[in-house]
Design a protein around this motif. Structure first.
Motif, PDB file in Angstrom:
ATOM      1  N   PHE A  51       0.983  -1.187  -0.207  1.00 60.69           N
ATOM      2  CA  PHE A  51      -0.142   0.363   0.467  1.00 60.69           C
ATOM      3  C   PHE A  51       0.906   1.523   0.118  1.00 60.69           C
ATOM      4  O   PHE A  51       2.064   1.013   0.213  1.00 60.69           O
ATOM      5  N   ASP A  52       0.588   1.694   0.334  1.00 59.49           N
ATOM      6  CA  ASP A  52       1.368   3.474  -0.223  1.00 59.49           C
ATOM      7  C   ASP A  52       1.828   4.424   0.575  1.00 59.49           C
ATOM      8  O   ASP A  52       0.776   4.285   2.003  1.00 59.49           O
ATOM      9  N   VAL A  53       2.789   3.953   1.599  1.00 61.10           N
ATOM     10  CA  VAL A  53       3.695   5.096   2.254  1.00 61.10           C
ATOM     11  C   VAL A  53       4.219   6.016   2.707  1.00 61.10           C
ATOM     12  O   VAL A  53       4.824   5.808   3.514  1.00 61.10           O
ATOM     13  N   ASN A  54       3.981   6.284   1.552  1.00 61.52           N
ATOM     14  CA  ASN A  54       4.903   7.846   1.104  1.00 61.52           C
ATOM     15  C   ASN A  54       4.827   9.441   2.533  1.00 61.52           C
ATOM     16  O   ASN A  54       5.329   9.233   2.893  1.00 61.52           O
ATOM     17  N   ASP A  55       3.141   8.116   3.129  1.00 61.40           N
ATOM     18  CA  ASP A  55       2.638   9.214   4.379  1.00 61.40           C
ATOM     19  C   ASP A  55       3.587   8.795   5.377  1.00 61.40           C
ATOM     20  O   ASP A  55       3.242   9.934   6.571  1.00 61.40           O
ATOM     21  N   LEU A  56       4.020   7.719   5.589  1.00 61.60           N
ATOM     22  CA  LEU A  56       4.620   7.201   6.860  1.00 61.60           C
ATOM     23  C   LEU A  56       5.957   7.255   7.018  1.00 61.60           C
ATOM     24  O   LEU A  56       7.019   7.837   6.074  1.00 61.60           O
ATOM     25  N   THR A  57       6.615   8.062   8.053  1.00 61.76           N
ATOM     26  CA  THR A  57       8.146   7.554   8.240  1.00 61.76           C
ATOM     27  C   THR A  57       9.071   6.349   8.131  1.00 61.76           C
ATOM     28  O   THR A  57       8.462   4.914   8.944  1.00 61.76           O
ATOM     29  N   ILE A  58       9.944   6.685   7.110  1.00 61.32           N
ATOM     30  CA  ILE A  58      10.584   5.187   7.161  1.00 61.32           C
ATOM     31  C   ILE A  58      12.083   5.230   7.785  1.00 61.32           C
ATOM     32  O   ILE A  58      12.583   7.019   7.506  1.00 61.32           O
ATOM     33  N   GLU A  59      12.679   4.482   8.653  1.00 57.25           N
ATOM     34  CA  GLU A  59      13.691   4.645   8.754  1.00 57.25           C
ATOM     35  C   GLU A  59      14.920   3.592   8.326  1.00 57.25           C
ATOM     36  O   GLU A  59      14.940   1.865   8.208  1.00 57.25           O
ATOM     37  N   TRP A  60      15.888   3.736   7.867  1.00 59.66           N
ATOM     38  CA  TRP A  60      16.658   2.631   7.638  1.00 59.66           C
ATOM     39  C   TRP A  60      18.641   2.866   8.484  1.00 59.66           C
ATOM     40  O   TRP A  60      18.705   3.907   8.302  1.00 59.66           O
ATOM     41  N   ARG A  61      18.885   2.119   8.923  1.00 59.82           N
ATOM     42  CA  ARG A  61      19.764   1.838  10.353  1.00 59.82           C
ATOM     43  C   ARG A  61      21.204   1.263   9.982  1.00 59.82           C
ATOM     44  O   ARG A  61      20.917   0.455   9.266  1.00 59.82           O
ATOM     45  N   PHE A  62      22.125   1.884  10.085  1.00 58.47           N
ATOM     46  CA  PHE A  62      23.689   1.020  10.553  1.00 58.47           C
ATOM     47  C   PHE A  62      24.301   1.378  10.884  1.00 58.47           C
ATOM     48  O   PHE A  62      25.149   2.395  10.785  1.00 58.47           O
ATOM     49  N   LYS A  63      24.458   0.104  12.070  1.00 59.56           N
ATOM     50  CA  LYS A  63      25.746   0.796  12.883  1.00 59.56           C
ATOM     51  C   LYS A  63      25.678   1.573  14.041  1.00 59.56           C
ATOM     52  O   LYS A  63      26.147   2.142  14.282  1.00 59.56           O
ATOM     53  N   GLY A  64      24.212   1.875  14.439  1.00 61.22           N
ATOM     54  CA  GLY A  64      23.174   2.617  15.979  1.00 61.22           C
ATOM     55  C   GLY A  64      23.718   4.142  14.258  1.00 61.22           C
ATOM     56  O   GLY A  64      22.742   4.867  15.304  1.00 61.22           O
ATOM     57  N   LYS A  65      23.284   4.482  13.222  1.00 63.85           N
ATOM     58  CA  LYS A  65      23.600   5.528  12.562  1.00 63.85           C
ATOM     59  C   LYS A  65      22.095   5.329  11.669  1.00 63.85           C
ATOM     60  O   LYS A  65      22.130   4.577  11.100  1.00 63.85           O
ATOM     61  N   LYS A  66      21.078   6.447  11.619  1.00 62.23           N
ATOM     62  CA  LYS A  66      20.154   6.544  10.064  1.00 62.23           C
ATOM     63  C   LYS A  66      20.283   7.392   9.965  1.00 62.23           C
ATOM     64  O   LYS A  66      21.360   8.393   9.574  1.00 62.23           O
ATOM     65  N   ILE A  67      20.767   6.299   8.343  1.00 68.10           N
ATOM     66  CA  ILE A  67      21.308   7.170   6.732  1.00 68.10           C
ATOM     67  C   ILE A  67      20.377   7.322   5.979  1.00 68.10           C
ATOM     68  O   ILE A  67      20.891   7.845   5.480  1.00 68.10           O
ATOM     69  N   ASP A 158      13.079  -1.695 -11.057  1.00 68.88           N
ATOM     70  CA  ASP A 158      12.198  -1.881  -9.884  1.00 68.88           C
ATOM     71  C   ASP A 158      11.934  -3.150  -9.619  1.00 68.88           C
ATOM     72  O   ASP A 158      11.768  -4.271 -10.347  1.00 68.88           O
ATOM     73  N   ILE A 159      11.532  -2.939  -7.744  1.00 72.32           N
ATOM     74  CA  ILE A 159      11.405  -4.163  -7.347  1.00 72.32           C
ATOM     75  C   ILE A 159       9.819  -3.614  -6.190  1.00 72.32           C
ATOM     76  O   ILE A 159      10.226  -5.090  -5.551  1.00 72.32           O
ATOM     77  N   GLY A 160       9.651  -3.618  -6.986  1.00 75.07           N
ATOM     78  CA  GLY A 160       8.033  -3.152  -5.595  1.00 75.07           C
ATOM     79  C   GLY A 160       6.644  -4.041  -6.438  1.00 75.07           C
ATOM     80  O   GLY A 160       7.454  -4.767  -7.768  1.00 75.07           O
ATOM     81  N   LEU A 161       6.206  -4.197  -5.636  1.00 78.77           N
ATOM     82  CA  LEU A 161       4.958  -5.516  -5.684  1.00 78.77           C
ATOM     83  C   LEU A 161       3.934  -4.606  -6.281  1.00 78.77           C
ATOM     84  O   LEU A 161       3.961  -3.210  -6.508  1.00 78.77           O
ATOM     85  N   GLY A 162       3.275  -5.056  -7.279  1.00 82.03           N
ATOM     86  CA  GLY A 162       1.781  -4.422  -7.549  1.00 82.03           C
ATOM     87  C   GLY A 162       1.142  -4.171  -6.996  1.00 82.03           C
ATOM     88  O   GLY A 162       1.487  -3.995  -5.022  1.00 82.03           O
ATOM     89  N   VAL A 163       0.423  -2.883  -6.387  1.00 85.27           N
ATOM     90  CA  VAL A 163      -0.284  -1.848  -6.434  1.00 85.27           C
ATOM     91  C   VAL A 163      -1.828  -3.210  -5.475  1.00 85.27           C
ATOM     92  O   VAL A 163      -2.264  -3.564  -6.647  1.00 85.27           O
ATOM     93  N   GLY A 164      -1.753  -3.234  -4.657  1.00 89.87           N
ATOM     94  CA  GLY A 164      -3.145  -4.036  -3.368  1.00 89.87           C
ATOM     95  C   GLY A 164      -3.390  -3.438  -2.551  1.00 89.87           C
ATOM     96  O   GLY A 164      -3.517  -2.005  -2.476  1.00 89.87           O
ATOM     97  N   ILE A 165      -5.009  -3.994  -2.615  1.00 87.17           N
ATOM     98  CA  ILE A 165      -5.558  -3.075  -1.776  1.00 87.17           C
ATOM     99  C   ILE A 165      -6.103  -3.352  -0.123  1.00 87.17           C
ATOM    100  O   ILE A 165      -5.873  -4.685  -0.091  1.00 87.17           O
ATOM    101  N   PRO A 166      -5.762  -2.586   0.763  1.00 86.12           N
ATOM    102  CA  PRO A 166      -5.432  -3.136   1.904  1.00 86.12           C
ATOM    103  C   PRO A 166      -7.116  -3.744   2.609  1.00 86.12           C
ATOM    104  O   PRO A 166      -8.033  -3.549   1.916  1.00 86.12           O
ATOM    105  N   VAL A 167      -6.857  -4.430   3.607  1.00 88.65           N
ATOM    106  CA  VAL A 167      -7.558  -5.147   3.537  1.00 88.65           C
ATOM    107  C   VAL A 167      -8.848  -4.356   4.600  1.00 88.65           C
ATOM    108  O   VAL A 167     -10.186  -4.375   4.464  1.00 88.65           O
ATOM    109  N   SER A 168      -8.163  -3.369   5.494  1.00 91.37           N
ATOM    110  CA  SER A 168      -9.470  -2.721   6.178  1.00 91.37           C
ATOM    111  C   SER A 168     -10.290  -1.597   4.798  1.00 91.37           C
ATOM    112  O   SER A 168     -11.548  -1.108   5.184  1.00 91.37           O
ATOM    113  N   ILE A 169      -9.413  -2.103   3.908  1.00 87.98           N
ATOM    114  CA  ILE A 169     -10.357  -0.304   2.559  1.00 87.98           C
ATOM    115  C   ILE A 169     -11.503  -1.412   1.930  1.00 87.98           C
ATOM    116  O   ILE A 169     -12.283  -0.932   2.406  1.00 87.98           O
TER     117      ILE A 169
END
Length: 239
Positions: A51-67, A158-169
């Motif tokens: 589902f669309d995660v644009n509005d969420l906060t996403i973090e990638w971390r490596f060795k204690g750093k937020k890269i 691109d390695i994204g999956l096809g668009v799906g519809i969340p169960v809640s919707i």
């Protein structure tokens, strides 16, 4: 009373729908990635179901750093480690598919290790996933890609999956359809009931009117018979 039964029906239908729990979504990583110094790789991580995660906060971390930190639909350079600013990229157009993979360019030996992709507000008990990168001079190359300019203009794979519809919707749509159907049934029932009552009332009125007319005619006939008998009696007396 008319509205009570539709409301009860809607409640019963909703109670039978599958519940949306905190395990609705999950993060999916990848097997260890092998690469060599100087390679450009993608560290795969995506949300299932997508589902669309644009509005969420996403973090990638490596060795204690937020890269890399994605916040408010863009890269947050204030919290991302500046050391990785020109080496880490995320394909923003893939975020609509739940693909939060990270591109890491110009690998060095120190990039070897475990990376963590984290979505703090994901509706899941598991909000992070580890991806292992192994730097091996003799090993196979990883998923090499053109990282683009960091704004989503990536011409690589691109390695994204096809668009799906969340169960809640899906559940919300079903509930809305059920409510509309129940309202239509309730309105039709109300109109039909009023029409039936109106017909019965008219029939009853006509029946009572007919009975009253019959009573009046009966009383009139009895009066005529009484007058005829009286005339006959008078004639007999005269004779």
């Amino acid at each position: 009373m008319t509205i009570f039964f539709p409301v009860l029906l809607v409640f019963l239908m909703i109670s039978q729908l599958p519940a949306v729990n905190q395990d609705q979504y999950k993060l999916v990583g990848h097997e260890p990635i092998l690469a060599k110094v100087g390679d450009d790789v993608i560290l795969p991580c995506h949300v299932e179901p997508p589902f669309d995660v644009n509005d969420l906060t996403i973090e990638w971390r490596f060795k204690g750093k937020k890269i890399y930190v994605h916040r408010s639909q863009k890269r947050d350079d204030t919290t991302s480690d500046p050391e990785y600013k020109n080496r880490t990229f995320m394909v923003h157009k893939n975020l609509t598919h739940g693909d939060i993979s990270l591109s890491l360019t110009n690998l060095v030996k120190e990039d070897d290790g475990n990376y963590t992709c984290l979505v703090p507000k994901l509706e899941s008990q598991v909000k992070k996933r580890n991806v292992t990168l192994k730097i091996d001079e003799n090993g196979a190359k990883g998923n090499i890609t053109d990282p683009g300019d960091g704004n989503g203009d990536n011409n690589g794979r691109d390695i994204g999956l096809g668009v799906g519809i969340p169960v809640s919707i899906v559940i919300i749509i079903v509930i809305i359809i059920v409510i509309i159907i129940v309202i239509i049934i309730a309105v039709l029932y109300y109109l039909l009931r009023n029409q039936i009552f109106s017909c019965l009332s008219n029939n009853k009125s006509r029946h009572e009117q007919g009975r009253n007319d019959g009573d009046r005619r009966g009383n009139g006939n009895q009066g005529d018979e009484a007058e005829a008998l009286q005339d006959i009696g008078q004639q007999n007396q005269s004779g």
